[in-house]
Design an enzyme around this catalytic site. Sequence first.
Site, PDB file in Angstrom:
ATOM      1  N   GLU A 167       4.442  -0.756   1.705  1.00  0.00           N
ATOM      2  CA  GLU A 167       4.582  -0.981   0.261  1.00  0.00           C
ATOM      3  C   GLU A 167       4.556  -2.463  -0.118  1.00  0.00           C
ATOM      4  O   GLU A 167       4.553  -2.808  -1.292  1.00  0.00           O
ATOM      5  CB  GLU A 167       5.882  -0.389  -0.308  1.00  0.00           C
ATOM      6  CG  GLU A 167       6.098   1.075  -0.072  1.00  0.00           C
ATOM      7  CD  GLU A 167       7.444   1.569  -0.591  1.00  0.00           C
ATOM      8  OE1 GLU A 167       8.200   0.767  -1.196  1.00  0.00           O
ATOM      9  OE2 GLU A 167       7.749   2.760  -0.396  1.00  0.00           O
TER      10      GLU A 167
ATOM     11  N   GLU B 161       0.826  -1.210   0.000  1.00  0.00           N
ATOM     12  CA  GLU B 161       0.000   0.000   0.000  1.00  0.00           C
ATOM     13  C   GLU B 161       0.859   1.258   0.000  1.00  0.00           C
ATOM     14  O   GLU B 161       2.034   1.233   0.341  1.00  0.00           O
ATOM     15  CB  GLU B 161      -0.919   0.027   1.218  1.00  0.00           C
ATOM     16  CG  GLU B 161      -0.326  -0.497   2.519  1.00  0.00           C
ATOM     17  CD  GLU B 161       0.881   0.228   3.042  1.00  0.00           C
ATOM     18  OE1 GLU B 161       0.881   1.477   3.011  1.00  0.00           O
ATOM     19  OE2 GLU B 161       1.835  -0.429   3.487  1.00  0.00           O
TER      20      GLU B 161
END
Length: 352
Positions: A312, A169
């Site tokens: 991430e 994310e």
Amino acid sequence: MMNVSIPPIHREMVEQARAYIDQLTKPPGSLGRLEEVAATLAGMTGELLPRVTPPGVLVFAADHGVTEEGVSAYPAEVTAQMVYNFANGGAAINAFSRQIGALLQVIDVGVAVPIADERVIQKKVRPGTNNFAETEAMTPSEAEQALHVGYEQAASIIEQGVRTLIVGEMGIGNTTAASALLATLTDEPLERIVGKGSGIKEEMLAHKQDVIRRALLLHRPDPAKPLEWLSKIGGLEIAAMAGAMLAAAERRIPILLDGFICTVAALVARQFAVNVTDYMIAGHRSQEPGHSIALRLLEKEPLLDLGMRLGEGSGAAVAFPLLISATAMVNEMATFASAGISTANAKGEKGR
């Protein structure tokens, strides 16, 4: 409402895998957690000799209106800037994805500004959430739409041959949303849940906790009503991550979890289908304090603890080679019988 049908894991295959692993040319249990990972993967996939490559990485990006409250060390525009960095291949998850040969996709599910880059998949539900300290983050229908975005992207990347799913994310303010969601699932005090996220100072940390406390008092979110719960205090990328996990589990694809945000998204997915967690392996433990609480709720023990806190999908990507090692063990090691090596019996005597 998300309607998925997740099959139970193959319990018999888990036991078959454990028995087979004990026949490999090594003392029983001598490869530690790799042995249990291999057996777990066998149960997920239904294959005695599972494969986990190639991995797929989905990075969902969205903005959070709660950043208006000053809960992050970085301004909201960094979300879009980082999305361009992903597209250009310059982020940590890009480097780690290249290292493990992953298929990487970046999806805009709710960035506040238009992303003008064809390398980014455009699935924007809305341009960021509302400030949930003042009003609901989004509508239930928008939360459901974000879930479906994640589901569809995971289904698509799996159709391209992916054998393991990593979900990441990008969203300034998303540790605030994740902390709020987690707070409704546990009796732990906010002081033990809420961390410094992107690196805020101590005085900002207390403020961040107060913002979350205010939002919880305002909305009284109920996890037993997952769409309503998500719409009140969630994030678009968190919803998309949960949807992606549901799609992977439905297809018997192992899910390698990343850090705090991802693990909270896993808890969100569990609210829609409790057995989705059977298809999850925790990649690492992050420095964010709430992550240990979220892992405990999932009943998962992480493979690594490297003090990471980036998000991430980076921690999961770093942990992925351990899955390769586990599958290499069962796919490539000889058994005592095939190698013609004597075994030891319970009395320590040689046997064949």
